[in-house]
Design a protein around this motif. Structure first.
Motif, PDB file in Angstrom:
ATOM      1  N   VAL A 129      90.032  27.868  72.273  1.00 23.80           N
ATOM      2  CA  VAL A 129      89.367  26.754  72.956  1.00 23.80           C
ATOM      3  C   VAL A 129      87.872  27.033  73.014  1.00 23.80           C
ATOM      4  CG1 VAL A 129      89.194  25.449  75.105  1.00 23.80           C
ATOM      5  CG2 VAL A 129      91.426  26.305  74.339  1.00 23.80           C
ATOM      6  N   GLU A 130      87.056  26.092  72.511  1.00 19.44           N
ATOM      7  CA  GLU A 130      85.606  26.249  72.599  1.00 19.44           C
ATOM      8  C   GLU A 130      85.131  25.848  73.994  1.00 19.44           C
ATOM      9  OE1 GLU A 130      81.468  25.190  70.215  1.00 19.44           O
ATOM     10  OE2 GLU A 130      83.348  24.208  69.619  1.00 19.44           O
ATOM     11  N   VAL A 131      84.301  26.677  74.610  1.00 21.78           N
ATOM     12  CA  VAL A 131      83.852  26.460  75.983  1.00 21.78           C
ATOM     13  C   VAL A 131      82.335  26.630  76.062  1.00 21.78           C
ATOM     14  CG1 VAL A 131      86.050  27.241  76.955  1.00 21.78           C
ATOM     15  CG2 VAL A 131      84.189  28.897  76.605  1.00 21.78           C
ATOM     16  N   GLU A 132      81.787  26.321  77.239  1.00 28.91           N
ATOM     17  CA  GLU A 132      80.367  26.528  77.509  1.00 28.91           C
ATOM     18  C   GLU A 132      80.218  27.291  78.815  1.00 28.91           C
ATOM     19  OE1 GLU A 132      78.443  22.756  77.561  1.00 28.91           O
ATOM     20  OE2 GLU A 132      78.616  22.458  75.399  1.00 28.91           O
ATOM     21  N   THR A 133      79.295  28.243  78.855  1.00 25.89           N
ATOM     22  CA  THR A 133      79.045  29.032  80.057  1.00 25.89           C
ATOM     23  C   THR A 133      77.551  29.004  80.368  1.00 25.89           C
ATOM     24  OG1 THR A 133      78.759  31.114  78.818  1.00 25.89           O
ATOM     25  CG2 THR A 133      81.005  30.536  79.522  1.00 25.89           C
ATOM     26  N   PRO A 134      77.151  29.422  81.583  1.00 20.15           N
ATOM     27  CA  PRO A 134      75.751  29.267  81.999  1.00 20.15           C
ATOM     28  C   PRO A 134      74.764  30.089  81.175  1.00 20.15           C
ATOM     29  CG  PRO A 134      77.177  29.641  83.898  1.00 20.15           C
ATOM     30  CD  PRO A 134      78.001  29.918  82.683  1.00 20.15           C
ATOM     31  N   GLU A 172      82.702  30.814  72.305  1.00 17.92           N
ATOM     32  CA  GLU A 172      81.473  30.078  72.575  1.00 17.92           C
ATOM     33  C   GLU A 172      80.384  30.501  71.592  1.00 17.92           C
ATOM     34  OE1 GLU A 172      78.428  28.993  76.267  1.00 17.92           O
ATOM     35  OE2 GLU A 172      79.601  30.846  76.364  1.00 17.92           O
ATOM     36  N   PHE A 173      79.712  29.511  71.018  1.00 17.21           N
ATOM     37  CA  PHE A 173      78.463  29.767  70.305  1.00 17.21           C
ATOM     38  C   PHE A 173      77.362  29.746  71.357  1.00 17.21           C
ATOM     39  CE2 PHE A 173      81.099  28.153  66.869  1.00 17.21           C
ATOM     40  CZ  PHE A 173      80.749  28.978  65.810  1.00 17.21           C
ATOM     41  N   SER A 174      76.677  30.844  71.532  1.00 14.14           N
ATOM     42  CA  SER A 174      75.727  30.940  72.636  1.00 14.14           C
ATOM     43  C   SER A 174      74.334  31.306  72.158  1.00 14.14           C
ATOM     44  CB  SER A 174      76.193  31.987  73.651  1.00 14.14           C
ATOM     45  OG  SER A 174      76.206  33.277  73.078  1.00 14.14           O
ATOM     46  N   LYS A 175      73.345  30.708  72.817  1.00 18.06           N
ATOM     47  CA  LYS A 175      71.967  31.141  72.677  1.00 18.06           C
ATOM     48  C   LYS A 175      71.735  32.233  73.714  1.00 18.06           C
ATOM     49  CE  LYS A 175      69.684  28.760  69.519  1.00 18.06           C
ATOM     50  NZ  LYS A 175      68.955  29.419  68.429  1.00 18.06           N
ATOM     51  N   ASN A 176      71.364  33.419  73.248  1.00 16.50           N
ATOM     52  CA  ASN A 176      71.084  34.544  74.129  1.00 16.50           C
ATOM     53  C   ASN A 176      69.613  34.911  74.046  1.00 16.50           C
ATOM     54  OD1 ASN A 176      73.828  34.574  74.663  1.00 16.50           O
ATOM     55  ND2 ASN A 176      74.258  36.223  73.222  1.00 16.50           N
ATOM     56  N   ALA A 236      74.727  33.865  69.016  1.00 15.22           N
ATOM     57  CA  ALA A 236      75.908  34.714  68.891  1.00 15.22           C
ATOM     58  C   ALA A 236      77.162  33.846  68.997  1.00 15.22           C
ATOM     59  CB  ALA A 236      75.918  35.787  69.978  1.00 15.22           C
ATOM     60  N   ILE A 237      78.248  34.352  68.451  1.00 12.68           N
ATOM     61  CA  ILE A 237      79.566  33.776  68.685  1.00 12.68           C
ATOM     62  C   ILE A 237      80.417  34.870  69.314  1.00 12.68           C
ATOM     63  CG2 ILE A 237      80.107  34.245  66.253  1.00 12.68           C
ATOM     64  CD1 ILE A 237      81.938  31.706  68.458  1.00 12.68           C
ATOM     65  N   GLU A 238      80.980  34.588  70.473  1.00  7.67           N
ATOM     66  CA  GLU A 238      81.885  35.541  71.116  1.00  7.67           C
ATOM     67  C   GLU A 238      83.227  34.860  71.336  1.00  7.67           C
ATOM     68  OE1 GLU A 238      80.677  37.985  74.329  1.00  7.67           O
ATOM     69  OE2 GLU A 238      78.560  38.056  73.732  1.00  7.67           O
ATOM     70  N   PHE A 239      84.309  35.638  71.115  1.00 10.83           N
ATOM     71  CA  PHE A 239      85.623  35.100  71.467  1.00 10.83           C
ATOM     72  C   PHE A 239      86.495  36.195  72.064  1.00 10.83           C
ATOM     73  CE2 PHE A 239      85.793  35.860  66.837  1.00 10.83           C
ATOM     74  CZ  PHE A 239      86.961  36.574  66.653  1.00 10.83           C
ATOM     75  N   TYR A 240      87.386  35.760  72.958  1.00  6.16           N
ATOM     76  CA  TYR A 240      88.231  36.657  73.742  1.00  6.16           C
ATOM     77  C   TYR A 240      89.666  36.142  73.683  1.00  6.16           C
ATOM     78  CZ  TYR A 240      83.931  38.694  75.302  1.00  6.16           C
ATOM     79  OH  TYR A 240      82.716  39.337  75.302  1.00  6.16           O
ATOM     80  N   VAL A 241      90.609  37.072  73.432  1.00  2.00           N
ATOM     81  CA  VAL A 241      92.009  36.702  73.246  1.00  2.00           C
ATOM     82  C   VAL A 241      92.882  37.619  74.098  1.00  2.00           C
ATOM     83  CG1 VAL A 241      93.858  36.335  71.571  1.00  2.00           C
ATOM     84  CG2 VAL A 241      91.471  35.991  70.881  1.00  2.00           C
ATOM     85  N   ILE A 293      85.107  40.023  71.100  1.00  2.00           N
ATOM     86  CA  ILE A 293      84.152  40.376  70.057  1.00  2.00           C
ATOM     87  C   ILE A 293      82.957  39.441  70.114  1.00  2.00           C
ATOM     88  CG2 ILE A 293      85.121  38.870  68.256  1.00  2.00           C
ATOM     89  CD1 ILE A 293      84.607  41.197  66.266  1.00  2.00           C
ATOM     90  N   GLY A 294      81.815  39.950  69.695  1.00  2.00           N
ATOM     91  CA  GLY A 294      80.619  39.135  69.558  1.00  2.00           C
ATOM     92  C   GLY A 294      79.982  39.380  68.207  1.00  2.00           C
ATOM     93  N   PHE A 295      79.607  38.302  67.529  1.00  2.00           N
ATOM     94  CA  PHE A 295      78.926  38.376  66.231  1.00  2.00           C
ATOM     95  C   PHE A 295      77.503  37.865  66.380  1.00  2.00           C
ATOM     96  CE2 PHE A 295      83.327  38.146  64.938  1.00  2.00           C
ATOM     97  CZ  PHE A 295      83.393  38.877  63.762  1.00  2.00           C
ATOM     98  N   GLY A 296      76.572  38.501  65.725  1.00  2.00           N
ATOM     99  CA  GLY A 296      75.228  37.965  65.615  1.00  2.00           C
ATOM    100  C   GLY A 296      75.166  36.986  64.457  1.00  2.00           C
ATOM    101  N   ILE A 297      75.057  35.699  64.775  1.00  2.00           N
ATOM    102  CA  ILE A 297      75.054  34.677  63.730  1.00  2.00           C
ATOM    103  C   ILE A 297      73.847  34.834  62.805  1.00  2.00           C
ATOM    104  CG2 ILE A 297      74.811  32.197  63.287  1.00  2.00           C
ATOM    105  CD1 ILE A 297      77.589  32.937  64.163  1.00  2.00           C
TER     106      ILE A 297
END
Length: 513
Positions: free
Chosen positions: A206-211, A259-263, A279-284, A477-481
């Motif tokens: 599920v794609e989500v958004e965080t603060p 989430e695809f996030s701007k960090n 970055a793209i991070e996902f948790y399972v 995991i987190g990837f640097g896009i």
């Protein structure tokens, strides 16, 4: 502000266009039917060199070249897909007695870079070039600054190229117009992001958004950007990572989120670092770092093949052919350091590590604890040598405050980082879900902060409270896009894969910024 002679001429042309009763910045609607690339690629011609499948087209774009031949002219239009030649005849676009549309506007007041729209039929010139014979001509927008004139001769040699990196990054809008190959990098970036989203959606995530604006910066070891919330009268920070919020969602009952996030990290800038990055991070839930290594291999192979448009999972970077088809080498960190330096760090305390670093000529400072020292040794002597995709696994516990302790190797954690072409592009853990252990790790980070480590994590009490409600075993995991795009497109600088990289402010006239 002083304007150049060409800029003054263009403003004079602007006024004359208005005097003709033509609006130089008209309403935006124009009925484009085709793009240059489509016409160039698909046009078919009969014996008379007339197109059989593009009998009438309407195209629009920038005027990039023009050659006047009295009552007729050849010109070149560039749209979002590429360039196409047009043929303009005075009597076709101005059939009545008033020839001003051609004699005055097209011949005299039109400047390179202006936007025009044309309607006509497609034909092939005697030299075999696909062209549009214009029947209707519309002025669509004035360019008040001249574009750099990049010329290519018959042998492919380029002259007057717009190639200065600082100018290109500051004026990306010009770079994209005059250097068509630059757009291809960003189109591949879009394909890569879409491929990742498709892969993760296909796994049921599920794609989500965080603060982005956070009261406590956490989820990574980095110096944050600080700001102030006026209404609440509290300091706040731009996020350095979204990890802790995504794990809160696992606590809340989601089994797999991404989430695809701007960090944002308030650190140095160089060829592989920009303060703002993607970055793209996902948790399972119910998975570990071994499962995540398998998944990473499958995902990367899929996205590289997708971007390449076939079954090819290789890319060229810095002269290396890099193969993203799994399996990848899995190498514990201590073994990697021993392999590339001959030094054994297993079980070494801080003093022993400092002695090893001194032998290896690694510069340290007094604020560094055991984890930072190991990280410096690895960074100086191992990282650049990891060309093919390699999982560096089993990190010392001091380097990984959010990671579950290794189930069979005391002093280590279940973590890996993926290195490709000498750069880290992914970081993964079997996530720490023991709130008591997590609090102790945070407290160790506070001690490092007290020693002067400005990248140490603060204690996040709300995150600890979330863990106390219970989090299932989880892999993250987190990837640097940006770095991944660098690899896929063969770019050596992160600035080449960001539309608008961070730059020092331009100096105003008088030398002040």
């Amino acid at each position: 502000m002083e304007r150049s002679e060409q800029e003054l001429v263009r403003r004079d042309n602007l006024a004359k266009i208005r005097e003709m009763g033509i609006e130089p910045f008209p309403a935006p609607t124009f009925p484009v039917t085709h793009l240059a690339e489509e016409i160039n690629a698909k046009a078919e011609f009969d014996d008379d060199k007339m197109s059989t499948n593009f009998k009438e087209v309407t195209i629009a774009g920038r005027l990039m070249a023009r050659r006047i031949m009295g009552k007729a002219a050849f010109a070149s239009i560039q749209d979002s897909s590429g360039r196409i030649q047009i043929y303009v005849s005075r009597d076709d676009i101005a059939p009545g007695e008033d020839k001003a549309l051609y004699n005055t506007l097209f011949k005299k007041l039109l400047d390179l870079g202006d936007f025009i729209g044309v309607t006509g039929h497609v034909f092939q010139t005697r030299t075999g070039e696909t062209s549009v014979h214009v029947k209707e001509f519309t002025f669509l927008g004035k360019s008040l600054r001249p574009l750099p004139v990049v010329k290519t001769d018959d042998d492919g040699n380029v002259y007057d190229a717009f190639s200065d990196p600082e100018l290109r990054y500051r004026q990306r809008y010009v770079d994209l117009v005059v250097n068509p190959h630059v757009k291809e990098v960003f189109l591949k970036r879009t394909k890569l992001v879409t491929a990742i989203r498709t892969f993760l959606d296909g796994m049921g995530m599920v794609e989500v958004e965080t603060p982005i604006l956070q009261a406590i910066h956490g989820g990574a070891a980095a110096r944050p950007f600080a700001t102030h919330h006026n209404t609440l009268d509290i300091p706040m920070y731009l996020r350095i990572a979204n990890e802790l919020y995504l794990k809160r969602l696992i606590v809340g009952g989601f089994d797999a989120v991404y989430e695809f996030s701007k960090n944002f990290r308030n650190e140095g800038m160089d060829r592989t670092h920009n303060p703002e990055f993607t970055a793209i991070e996902f948790y399972v839930a119910y998975k570990d770092y071994n499962w995540m290594m398998d998944t990473t291999e499958k995902m990367l192979e899929y996205i590289i093949k997708t971007v390449n448009g076939g079954d090819n999972a290789t890319v060229m970077a810095d002269g290396h052919e890099i193969n993203f088809a799994g399996p990848y080498r899995r190498l514990p960190m201590a073994e990697a350091i021993k392999e590339y330096t001959g030094e054994d760090i297993s079980g070494a305390d801080e003093d022993e590590l400092r002695a090893i670093a001194k032998r290896l000529h690694v510069e340290l400072d007094k604020t560094m604890g055991r984890g930072k020292i190991i990280d410096e040794i690895f960074g100086d002597h191992v990282e650049a040598k990891l060309i093919q995709p390699t999982f560096i696994t089993d990190y010392p516990v001091e380097m990984s405050p959010l990671t579950k302790k290794h189930r069979s190797k005391p002093g280590l954690v279940e973590r890996f980082e993926l290195f490709v072409n000498g750069k880290e592009i992914a970081n993964s853990y079997s996530e720490l879900n023991d709130p008591i252990d997590q609090r102790e790790r945070f407290e160790e980070q506070v001690e490092l902060a007290n020693r002067g480590d400005d990248e140490a994590m603060p204690i996040d009490e709300d995150f600890l409270r979330a863990l106390e409600y219970g989090m299932p075993p989880t892999a993250g995991i987190g990837f640097g896009i940006d770095r991944l795009v660098m690899l896929v497109t063969g770019q050596k600088s992160i600035q080449e894969v960001l539309f608008f990289p961070q730059m020092k402010p331009e100096k105003a006239e008088g030398g002040e910024e």
